[in-house]
Each structure stands twice: as structure tokens, then as C-alpha cells.
Design an enzyme around this catalytic site. Structure first.
Site, PDB file in Angstrom:
ATOM      1  CB  CYS A   1     -45.619 -14.310   0.371  1.00  0.00           C
ATOM      2  SG  CYS A   1     -44.868 -15.424  -0.821  1.00  0.00           S
TER       3      CYS A   1
ATOM      4  CD  GLU B   1       7.484 -27.577   4.830  1.00  0.00           C
ATOM      5  OE1 GLU B   1       6.748 -27.119   5.718  1.00  0.00           O
ATOM      6  OE2 GLU B   1       8.699 -27.704   4.947  1.00  0.00           O
TER       7      GLU B   1
ATOM      8  CB  CYS C   1     -48.762 -16.596  -2.699  1.00  0.00           C
ATOM      9  SG  CYS C   1     -48.586 -16.733  -0.912  1.00  0.00           S
TER      10      CYS C   1
ATOM     11  CB  CYS D   1     -44.665 -17.431   2.439  1.00  0.00           C
ATOM     12  SG  CYS D   1     -46.307 -17.643   1.758  1.00  0.00           S
TER      13      CYS D   1
ATOM     14  CE  LYS E   1       1.778 -18.548   5.278  1.00  0.00           C
ATOM     15  NZ  LYS E   1       0.769 -18.419   6.314  1.00  0.00           N
TER      16      LYS E   1
ATOM     17  CE  LYS F   1      -0.287 -15.732   3.030  1.00  0.00           C
ATOM     18  NZ  LYS F   1      -1.080 -14.580   3.389  1.00  0.00           N
TER      19      LYS F   1
ATOM     20  CG  ASP G   1      -5.667 -20.000   7.269  1.00  0.00           C
ATOM     21  OD1 ASP G   1      -4.985 -19.284   8.024  1.00  0.00           O
ATOM     22  OD2 ASP G   1      -6.694 -19.602   6.704  1.00  0.00           O
TER      23      ASP G   1
ATOM     24  CE1 TYR H   1      -1.620 -32.930   8.914  1.00  0.00           C
ATOM     25  CE2 TYR H   1      -3.079 -31.421  10.080  1.00  0.00           C
ATOM     26  CZ  TYR H   1      -2.883 -32.578   9.344  1.00  0.00           C
ATOM     27  OH  TYR H   1      -3.949 -33.375   9.041  1.00  0.00           O
TER      28      TYR H   1
ATOM     29  CB  CYS I   1     -47.177 -19.979  -1.319  1.00  0.00           C
ATOM     30  SG  CYS I   1     -45.749 -19.105  -1.934  1.00  0.00           S
TER      31      CYS I   1
HETATM   32  S1  IVH Z   1       7.788 -22.222   8.242  1.00  0.00           S
HETATM   33  C1  IVH Z   1      10.663 -18.617  10.062  1.00  0.00           C
HETATM   34  N1  IVH Z   1       6.022 -23.786   7.181  1.00  0.00           N
HETATM   35  O1  IVH Z   1       2.941 -19.298   8.431  1.00  0.00           O
HETATM   36  C2  IVH Z   1       9.234 -18.994   9.902  1.00  0.00           C
HETATM   37  N2  IVH Z   1       5.259 -21.867   8.345  1.00  0.00           N
HETATM   38  O2  IVH Z   1       3.504 -16.507   7.807  1.00  0.00           O
HETATM   39  C3  IVH Z   1       9.126 -20.421   9.474  1.00  0.00           C
HETATM   40  N3  IVH Z   1       2.834 -21.683   8.431  1.00  0.00           N
HETATM   41  O3  IVH Z   1       4.089 -18.391  11.583  1.00  0.00           O
HETATM   42  C4  IVH Z   1       7.743 -20.814   9.253  1.00  0.00           C
HETATM   43  N4  IVH Z   1       2.382 -23.498   7.311  1.00  0.00           N
HETATM   44  O4  IVH Z   1       2.307 -20.178  11.451  1.00  0.00           O
HETATM   45  C5  IVH Z   1       6.228 -22.669   7.893  1.00  0.00           C
HETATM   46  N5  IVH Z   1       4.570 -25.306   6.181  1.00  0.00           N
HETATM   47  C6  IVH Z   1       4.774 -24.196   6.910  1.00  0.00           C
HETATM   48  C7  IVH Z   1       3.717 -23.399   7.386  1.00  0.00           C
HETATM   49  C8  IVH Z   1       4.002 -22.237   8.103  1.00  0.00           C
HETATM   50  C9  IVH Z   1       1.874 -22.467   7.943  1.00  0.00           C
HETATM   51  C10 IVH Z   1       2.573 -20.425   9.165  1.00  0.00           C
HETATM   52  C11 IVH Z   1       3.307 -20.328  10.458  1.00  0.00           C
HETATM   53  C12 IVH Z   1       4.076 -19.046  10.386  1.00  0.00           C
HETATM   54  C13 IVH Z   1       3.342 -18.297   9.336  1.00  0.00           C
HETATM   55  C14 IVH Z   1       4.227 -17.304   8.671  1.00  0.00           C
END
Ligand code: IVH
Length: 679
Positions: A411, A114, A414, A429, A116, A317, A118, A226, A435
Site C-alpha cells: 500500500c 431540432e 501504509c 490495502c 440531434k 455539432k 444520438d 423520437y 492504514c
Molecule cells: S433529419 C435527410 N433530424 O442524424 C436526413 N436527423 O447525420 C434527415 N438525427 O440519420 C435527417 N436527430 O439518424 C434529422 N432531429 C433530427 C435528428 C436526425 C438525429 C440523425 C439521423 C440521421 C443522422 C444524420
């Protein structure tokens, strides 16, 4: 390393991590890039693995981020919200998979992959299908109850309905709240325009919005939720895999990541990772990696947890997009409109696969904010496809011979004085007419229709004339007739075009004082202001010698514009150009002395549909009476003319107590002042 050195290093890392954690989770103001944080965190973890007996009791590797703020009610999660381990490369990913295979010998393992997100993790409680509670992760054990704010998130179901699936008695959904990139950029642009605080990144914007005690603020922010997991479901949802349970959530209207995969091998996971990393700039949301989860829920249970992290999942990451380097110099660049921008010349450094050797510091305020000096060590980062930026200066590495940076007085192109009126962020300027950096813009503006109106020159010939060195400044336009031969060398410029150009230059010499003032391109002096200045000062000499007070008293001239006008006429090179223009024969009839202008200096707004005229005509009538017509209602607005379907401007005027005229009343007033439609 002896034991005390190891402990000292651990203590130092713990202290630095704690500071950054506080800044990140509690203040919503990260002080370092996430990737830098991860590097420090990793270093601490590695030390702990080598010397487990020395592990410090307060190490952050055993607990999760932030502490709940006191403002909201707090609640203990019945299922703790844990964190994830990290991997950064294929080797570490393979190790993650190997550890799983060792624990589940001879089992087929599939991975759910999935995005991740932010953003901010939250937990949502639905009782009999009704959203009853939203809680932040907090420190993983205890979070803040932010139900009212959560209910304002538009893509989140407040009531679960389904025609095919029974609604569970209790459902606790976990997921991430974030601000999609487009919404984030819009919010920042709006805040900037209003002079309000902008957010460093979408994560902070989302965090700041969710932490508002007043839910109407959260409601005005473009947040999205999400889902990525189910903490509890009674009765059980009946799905046997992670991917299927997410799919199951979507039928109630929950959004899940716009990309996710089920992979049969760790090699496939790696391929998915590379695909997502490449597509990252095109995603609608900010992500900082991917989450790899064992897909089978039974296998997840078998694997269980180690300390505070599941063994069945990890975060993969993206490579660091931040790097350290030193500032070799800071130069000032002059833009086409005269703004001076400081540019840091860096010791070249690779950041996310690209070599960076220059980075803009935006303005002198940013230099002060960062406190960056020549010789400093800085972190430079890029996020997604974004331009590199100096994220932070490391004062601990500052050399004794570092050099402070000041705004230049002249400047660099110029030599005209550099000016920066109070309250302005950008220095400029003041030699706008002279200029070289501003030449092309100055010429285009000077010849434009509402200025000197020299047809064809701006869009067709300006660049070529500059290349031939025929135009050093706008006054040279009036000497082009002496260079017919050279003009004929320009591509597509025949005898006829040369003649047309020279004719229209000649014709432009007779102008109006207002058009001439506008043509000079003085900052803040648009058409209307130019007209007001012409009416007020009547002659060029009077305008050139006007003092600040006299300028400020002119209708439509604000304090800052008044300063720009003074600065313009104080730059010696500008005066040379103005003198040459007049010497070349530019002239005008004396402006008509100001007529009766009963609405002099008042700010009016016209909105909605008028039945007897267009808004432009209404605007002209008002301007003829001396009013300034603006596009938005503020406390300074004298009066709003509201036609049919007036909408938000009318609401605002009513809120601010601004006078409102309907069409009939407006026409009556205009007639009183001698303005009528057929006039
Ligand atoms: S699963 C047992 N899935 O990442 C923890 N976390 O570093 C299960 N996060 O606190 C987390 N996208 O805030 C999961 N697709 C995703 C995620 C996700 C972002 C975040 C979440 C978690 C942190 C952990």
C-alpha cells in the site's frame, strides 16, 4: 503536396474511417469518439474539395455508415435514408445559410431547429393507421426489418387514432430510437451488479437492444422513439412546414424533441444552439448537436440534395469534447475503504472548455484493457457533465521508453500488503485497521452500535480527534482518557461530554466475541458472518490462526471472504492493533457453544406479508437455527417462506424449483425445531 502524397493520405483516411465505421455500425463498439471520427471525416472531405479529381471511388463521404447484419431480413427503403452535412462553428453555419440564400434569392427563410438525437435512425410504416413495419437505416439504401423489436418501444404508437384528423392510408415516419440517460444508467448498474456486459454509451445500448433477435430482450430495455420527419404520407398531411408536420405527428402520440425552435434568422439559430448546448446536461436524452432545417417544405424541395445530403438541412455539432494528450505518470490512490485506484497524471489539456490533468483509470483491469503505459498518447473525453475518461490509447504514438504499470505489492500509504482475491476487480490495502487512508472509516465502523457501541464518538467527535492527532488507529481510542486536557480543547466538548465519552469507551471494553470480530471491519465480514465465525472458532487465537479450508467451511463464509479474512490477519500492522486492543482490556465471555443448528449454512428467503409476525421475526427464528437469510432468490436458495402477495420472488422460486413454504407450514416447521412466536 504532390498528387501521390494526396492520394496516399486519402487512402489512409479512408481505411481508418472504414475500420471505425465497422466498429460503430456493425459491432456497436465504437473505437473512437464521434468527434474524432468527424475530424477525420472532415479532413478527408477537405482534401477532396481541394483535389476533386483525386477523389477515391470508395470514399465514405459519398455514402452513409453501416451495412445490414445478415441476421434480420433486409429491405430496400423506398425513400433512401440519407445523412446530413456538418457544421462546427458559426462561420460554417453562416456559409450553410449563404448557400441557401443564393439558391433562393429574395425569399424569406425560416429555420426549424431540432435536437440531434444520438441514437439509431429507423423508419416506421403505418398502413391505415396500423404499425406494420420498422426498419433500421442500415447503409441508407437497405436496412434490417426489426418490426417485432420496434413494437416493444413503449412511447411509440402502434395504432394511430385521432378524433379530429383522418388517419392516412400510408404514413412513413422517420426518427431516432434511443435510450434516455436515466434508463441507460439503471440498465448499466443492473448489468454490472449481475456481472454482465455494460454499454459504453446510450447509443450502443440502444443499438444493442434493437439488434436482439429475441424481442423480449428489446422489450426489457428502456427504449424511446423520437420522430423527426415524414418520408411519405398518403393522402398528403396538408402541412406546409417542417415544424408544423412534426406538430401534426404529435397528435397521434409521437414524441418529438423536448426542445425545438423556429428561427427567423441565422443569428437566432446561433442563439438557440448556445442555449441548447448549455442545457444539454439537463436533457433526458443524449444529443450530439442540433439539426437545422429550412422550415418551409416547398423551399426544401427547391433546394433538393447534393450527393447524399440535403441542401436544406445540416447538423450543427457541439464542440469536440475529446482531446489528445500524454500520460506523465500513473499513481495509486487509496480510498477510505482501502481500494487502490490508479490515477493517470496527464500533460494538462483542455477538453470541452475544462483543463484536465488527472483522470481515474478505475482499476488494474482497465489498465490492461486499455493497455495504457506511462508515456502513452491517449484520447481523453468528457460527455455532457461527465467526469473525464481515457477513451483510447494510440499505440502508434507509443515512445520506445514507455513504462508498463503493475499493481503495487505494498500500500502506498501504509505499506501493508495489497491484495486482490481472484474474481475481484478491485485491489485493496489489507491494513484496514492501521492504514491512514482508511482511518476515519475504520473508526466510524469500530465504534458503531453493532460493533463496539461507543456512543457519540463516530458521528460527533471522530473528525476532531483525528485533527488533534489523538487517533492514529482504533486502539488509541482506549488511551483517550490520558488526554483529558486536549479533549477539552475540542469545540462543544465540555467536562461532561469528556466524561460521557470516557465512560462509554470504558463500558465498551466488555463486549462479545462476535461484536469484536465485526468491529475489526474485515472485508465481507458483516454481523451474521461475524457471529458464525465466533461460534465456529470460539477464541481469537483460533480465528487468527485459521487456515483457508477451515474458514471456507464456516457457514456464511464464501471463498472470497475467506481470503479477505486470511489477508487481514496476515497484515502485520493489523495484528499489532488487535494486540493493543486486547492489552487495553477488551474482553468477552466465551461464546455459547453452538446449539443445535439444524438449518446450519442454508440460505433462506422470506417474502410477502405474514399474518402472525413481521419478516424480521421470521428472520430471527431462521437465524437462530443457523440459516442465512438473504434478500433474493437464487439457485442456491434452500427454501422460500412466502406470505400473502409474495410476487416476483415466488415466481422465481417456482421457476428455479426452490422449495416454498406458506406461513402455516413455516410455523409448523419452526415449532418442530423448538422455535415459537412467544419464545
Ligand atoms: S433529419 C435527410 N433530424 O442524424 C436526413 N436527423 O447525420 C434527415 N438525427 O440519420 C435527417 N436527430 O439518424 C434529422 N432531429 C433530427 C435528428 C436526425 C438525429 C440523425 C439521423 C440521421 C443522422 C444524420
Amino acid at each position: 503536396m504532390d498528387q501521390s502524397a494526396v492520394v496516399a493520405q486519402m487512402r489512409q483516411l479512408i481505411q481508418v474511417l472504414a475500420q471505425h465505421n465497422h466498429a460503430y455500425y456493425v459491432m456497436d463498439q465504437p473505437t473512437i469518439e464521434d468527434s474524432e471520427y468527424d475530424q477525420l471525416f472532415h479532413q478527408l472531405k477537405a482534401l477532396e474539395q481541394q483535389h476533386p479529381e483525386l477523389t477515391q471511388p470508395d470514399t465514405p463521404t459519398r455514402k452513409v455508415g453501416g451495412k445490414a447484419l445478415s441476421k434480420f431480413e433486409t429491405l430496400t427503403h423506398s425513400v433512401p435514408m440519407l445523412s446530413l452535412g456538418n457544421v462546427f462553428n458559426q462561420q460554417e453555419l453562416n456559409d450553410f445559410a449563404r448557400r441557401i440564400e443564393e439558391r433562393l434569392p429574395n425569399q424569406k427563410i425560416q429555420y426549424d431547429v431540432e435536437l440531434k438525437f444520438d441514437g439509431l435512425a429507423i423508419s416506421l410504416w403505418y398502413e391505415h393507421g396500423i404499425l406494420v413495419r420498422g426498419v433500421t437505416r442500415g447503409d441508407g439504401e437497405t436496412g434490417e426489418v426489426i418490426t417485432e423489436n420496434v413494437k416493444t418501444i413503449r412511447n411509440l404508437p402502434k395504432v394511430l387514432t385521432s378524433t379530429t384528423t383522418p388517419i392516412p392510408e400510408l404514413l412513413e415516419v422517420r426518427g431516432e430510437v434511443l435510450m434516455p440517460k436515466a434508463g441507460f444508467e439503471k440498465l448499466n448498474a443492473e448489468n454490472e451488479a449481475k456481472g454482465e456486459k455494460t454499454f459504453a454509451n446510450p447509443r450502443n445500448a440502444a443499438a444493442g437492444s434493437l439488434r436482439q433477435l429475441d424481442p423480449s430482450i428489446a422489450a426489457s430495455r428502456p427504449l424511446a422513439f423520437y420522430a423527426y420527419g415524414i418520408a411519405q404520407c398518403q393522402p398528403h398531411h396538408g402541412q406546409s412546414t417542417m415544424s408544423a408536420s412534426l406538430e401534426w405527428l404529435t397528435q397521434f402520440g409521437f414524441a418529438v424533441g423536448e426542445q425545438h425552435f423556429v428561427c427567423d434568422s441565422i443569428q437566432e439559430v446561433q442563439t438557440a444552439y448556445e442555449k441548447i448546448n448549455a442545457e444539454r446536461p439537463n436533457l433526458s436524452v443524449e444529443i450530439d448537436g442540433m439539426v437545422i432545417k429550412v422550415d418551409d417544405l416547398k423551399q426544401q424541395q427547391q433546394l433538393g440534395f447534393l450527393s447524399r445530403e440535403p441542401r436544406w438541412a445540416t447538423a450543427y455539432k457541439f464542440p469536440a469534447v475529446a482531446a489528445l494528450t500524454t500520460v506523465d505518470n500513473i499513481d495509486w490512490q487509496v480510498g477510505r475503504t482501502g481500494t487502490l485506484t490508479p490515477v493517470a497524471r496527464l500533460n494538462p489539456v483542455a477538453v470541452g472548455g475544462v483543463t484536465v490533468s488527472n483522470v481515474t483509470l478505475h482499476n488494474i483491469g482497465e489498465i490492461h484493457r486499455l493497455d495504457v503505459r506511462i508515456g502513452d498518447t491517449v484520447s481523453v473525453y468528457r460527455s455532457g457533465d461527465v467526469i473525464p475518461k481515457v477513451e483510447k490509447v494510440w499505440p502508434e504514438f507509443r515512445p520506445v521508453d514507455s513504462v508498463e504499470v503493475h499493481l503495487p505489492e505494498q500500500c502506498p500509504v501504509c505499506d501493508s500488503p495489497v491484495v486482490m482475491p481472484e474474481g475481484e476487480a478491485l485491489a485493496r490495502c489489507s491494513g484496514g485497521l492501521y492504514c491512514a487512508a482508511q482511518r476515519i472509516e475504520a473508526i466510524r465502523h469500530f465504534v458503531s452500535r453493532k460493533a463496539m457501541d461507543i456512543e457519540g464518538l463516530g458521528d460527533r467527535w471522530a473528525e476532531s480527534l483525528l485533527h488533534l492527532d489523538l487517533l492514529k488507529d482504533v486502539a488509541d481510542i482506549y488511551h483517550l482518557h490520558a488526554h483529558r486536557e486536549k479533549l477539552l480543547t475540542i469545540e462543544k466538548m465540555g467536562e461532561k461530554s469528556v466524561q460521557n465519552l470516557i465512560d462509554s469507551i470504558e463500558k465498551s471494553k466488555k463486549t462479545s466475541f462476535a461484536s469484536f470480530i465485526f468491529a475489526l471491519g474485515i472485508r465481507g465480514v458483516g454481523e451474521t458472518t461475524a457471529r458464525m465465525l465466533a461460534n465456529t472458532f470460539q477464541t481469537l487465537d483460533a480465528l487468527r490462526n485459521a487456515d483457508l479450508d477451515a474458514l471456507k467451511k464456516t457457514p456464511d463464509v464464501g471463498d472470497i471472504t475467506a481470503e479477505w479474512i486470511i489477508d487481514f490477519f496476515q497484515a502485520p500492522h493489523n495484528l499489532e492493533v488487535v494486540d493493543r486492543l486486547i492489552a487495553a482490556g477488551i474482553h468477552w465471555d466465551a461464546p455459547i457453544a453452538p446449539t443445535r443448528q439444524p438449518l446450519n449454512g442454508e440460505s433462506w428467503v422470506v417474502t410477502g406479508t405474514l399474518s402472525s409476525m413481521g419478516r424480521d421475526e421470521a428472520t430471527q427464528m431462521l437465524q437462530a437455527l443457523g440459516a442465512r437469510v438473504s434478500g433474493s432468490v437464487s439457485a442456491k436458495t434452500k427454501c422460500l417462506v412466502a406470505g400473502e402477495k409474495a410476487g416476483s420472488k415466488l415466481d422465481k422460486a417456482e421457476k428455479l424449483g426452490v422449495a416454498v413454504l406458506d406461513e402455516q407450514a413455516f410455523l409448523a416447521l419452526m415449532a418442530e425445531y423448538g422455535q415459537s412466536l412467544d419464545a
